[in-house]
Write a protein that holds these residues in place. Structure first.
Motif, PDB file in Angstrom:
ATOM      1  N   UNK A 103      29.764  37.323  36.353  1.00 52.82           N
ATOM      2  CA  UNK A 103      28.599  37.155  37.216  1.00 52.82           C
ATOM      3  C   UNK A 103      28.746  38.001  38.478  1.00 52.82           C
ATOM      4  N   UNK A 104      27.670  38.655  38.921  1.00 53.04           N
ATOM      5  CA  UNK A 104      27.749  39.422  40.167  1.00 53.04           C
ATOM      6  C   UNK A 104      27.982  38.535  41.383  1.00 53.04           C
ATOM      7  N   UNK A 105      27.668  37.249  41.261  1.00 53.96           N
ATOM      8  CA  UNK A 105      27.898  36.326  42.370  1.00 53.96           C
ATOM      9  C   UNK A 105      29.361  35.901  42.470  1.00 53.96           C
ATOM     10  N   UNK A 106      30.093  36.068  41.355  1.00 52.66           N
ATOM     11  CA  UNK A 106      31.494  35.668  41.333  1.00 52.66           C
ATOM     12  C   UNK A 106      32.312  36.788  40.679  1.00 52.66           C
ATOM     13  N   UNK A 107      32.438  37.912  41.355  1.00 54.87           N
ATOM     14  CA  UNK A 107      33.162  39.055  40.782  1.00 54.87           C
ATOM     15  C   UNK A 107      34.626  38.720  40.559  1.00 54.87           C
ATOM     16  N   UNK A 108      35.186  39.210  39.465  1.00 56.28           N
ATOM     17  CA  UNK A 108      36.591  38.912  39.171  1.00 56.28           C
ATOM     18  C   UNK A 108      37.534  39.722  40.048  1.00 56.28           C
ATOM     19  N   UNK A 109      38.630  39.109  40.399  1.00 56.07           N
ATOM     20  CA  UNK A 109      39.672  39.852  41.109  1.00 56.07           C
ATOM     21  C   UNK A 109      40.379  40.759  40.109  1.00 56.07           C
ATOM     22  N   UNK A 110      41.148  41.689  40.615  1.00 56.88           N
ATOM     23  CA  UNK A 110      41.871  42.583  39.723  1.00 56.88           C
ATOM     24  C   UNK A 110      42.935  41.826  38.933  1.00 56.88           C
ATOM     25  N   UNK A 111      43.455  40.749  39.501  1.00 62.96           N
ATOM     26  CA  UNK A 111      44.412  39.918  38.770  1.00 62.96           C
ATOM     27  C   UNK A 111      43.752  39.257  37.568  1.00 62.96           C
ATOM     28  N   UNK A 125      32.786  44.347  24.382  1.00 61.04           N
ATOM     29  CA  UNK A 125      31.737  44.434  25.396  1.00 61.04           C
ATOM     30  C   UNK A 125      32.276  43.888  26.709  1.00 61.04           C
ATOM     31  N   UNK A 126      32.130  44.673  27.779  1.00 58.53           N
ATOM     32  CA  UNK A 126      32.592  44.253  29.100  1.00 58.53           C
ATOM     33  C   UNK A 126      31.470  44.466  30.106  1.00 58.53           C
ATOM     34  N   UNK A 127      31.064  43.378  30.764  1.00 55.82           N
ATOM     35  CA  UNK A 127      30.049  43.454  31.800  1.00 55.82           C
ATOM     36  C   UNK A 127      30.658  43.130  33.150  1.00 55.82           C
ATOM     37  N   UNK A 128      30.617  44.090  34.075  1.00 54.90           N
ATOM     38  CA  UNK A 128      31.277  43.936  35.373  1.00 54.90           C
ATOM     39  C   UNK A 128      30.284  44.055  36.516  1.00 54.90           C
ATOM     40  N   UNK A 129      30.464  43.250  37.559  1.00 53.96           N
ATOM     41  CA  UNK A 129      29.710  43.465  38.795  1.00 53.96           C
ATOM     42  C   UNK A 129      30.363  44.598  39.579  1.00 53.96           C
ATOM     43  N   UNK A 130      30.122  44.636  40.859  1.00 48.50           N
ATOM     44  CA  UNK A 130      30.689  45.690  41.702  1.00 48.50           C
ATOM     45  C   UNK A 130      32.223  45.610  41.730  1.00 48.50           C
ATOM     46  N   UNK A 131      32.861  46.747  41.517  1.00 49.09           N
ATOM     47  CA  UNK A 131      34.315  46.837  41.614  1.00 49.09           C
ATOM     48  C   UNK A 131      34.664  47.428  42.972  1.00 49.09           C
TER      49      UNK A 131
END
Length: 288
Positions: A103-111, A125-131
């Motif tokens: 979710x773009x509201x809860x972007x994953x950390x690099x960990x 399939x990988x969907x990512x918000x802003x990195x």
């Protein structure tokens, strides 16, 4: 007449029937409700089949949401964190997850992404918000772990798109499409053309891209089946562009336009990007 007083219990339902029913449920019910009904329900709901597609966009993950409160209570956690829920979902997938969308509201950390790269080697399939800019280089190193990756979707264009395309071209032989949005420059286009020229789907909707870059894509990616440039700023789909795109089955260009003040718009976009990156860092620290 036979005695009809026999009581049918839900836990006695055949596992195949339970699987069909549970397949209609979301990750919230599969993780917080169903496993705590009985042993048979817990066993079925924990099957990797239900965690092949992990879409966090469908969940309300704020710490104050009812889901977060129930999750914390059921698993005896002092407070809800996104990483704790993701670890549960990945653990239950047993390496079978082939689609993850954050979710773009809860972007994953690099960990978190590093964990996903190790625990989900079959990801397609990988969907990512802003990195975050500081994490873009680290993200490059993860692509080699997903050799089955076919589709990459990013809410914003990373600054090292060329390097990402290079890694995809080296490690992901089945890759067919990418969706990104941002300022698409010559270096970005050359990365796509040089390293993933056989790409079949390219979605740049809402991006800023010039006519020269559009023509370079049309000339360099000859196997494109779908090119989406809807609502793009920086070019118009004139006769030359349409002529070059004749071999593409689906060419979407509705809403694309040229703006006289494109450079000012780009500068404003860069300023907003820096602001969003700052808020991303603050939010990530708060979530963890």
């Amino acid at each position: 007449m036979d005695n009809l007083s026999t009581v049918a219990y839900w836990e006695d339902m055949p596992l195949d029937c339970l699987s069909i029913i549970f397949s209609k449920l979301g990750l919230d019910d599969l993780s917080t409700s169903i496993p705590f009904v009985c042993k048979s329900w817990s066993q079925v709901s924990s099957h990797p089949f239900f965690y092949q597609i992990v879409d966090f966009r469908l969940l309300e993950l704020s710490p104050s949401s009812s889901f977060s409160k129930i999750f914390s209570s059921q698993y005896s956690l002092p407070r809800f964190t996104f990483s704790s829920f993701l670890k549960l979902a990945i653990a239950r997938s047993h390496g079978a997850a082939n689609e993850i969308r954050f979710s773009p509201l809860f972007p994953p950390s690099m960990e978190v992404l590093s964990l996903a790269s190790l625990a989900c080697p079959k990801l397609k399939v990988l969907g990512l918000p802003r990195v975050n800019f500081d994490d873009e280089v680290r993200f490059l190193n993860l692509i080699s772990k997903w050799r089955d990756l076919e589709w990459l979707e990013m809410d914003s264009k990373p600054r090292n798109l060329r390097e990402i395309a290079e890694q995809i071209g080296i490690h992901c032989s089945r890759f067919y499409g990418i969706k990104i949005c941002g300022l698409i420059g010559k270096e970005d286009v050359s990365g796509i053309v040089d390293f993933i020229p056989k790409i079949e789907v390219l979605d740049l909707s809402g991006s800023r891209i010039g006519k020269e870059e559009v023509l370079a894509i049309l000339d360099g990616c000859r196997e494109l089946k779908r090119l989406s440039l809807k609502d793009c700023v920086g070019f118009e789909a004139d006769e030359e562009v349409r002529c070059r795109a004749r071999g593409i089955k689906i060419f979407e260009f509705e809403g694309c336009r040229v703006e006289d003040e494109l450079r000012a718009s780009v500068d404003q976009s860069d300023a907003l990007e820096q602001m969003f990156m700052y808020f991303d860092d603050c939010y990530e620290m708060w979530m963890l």
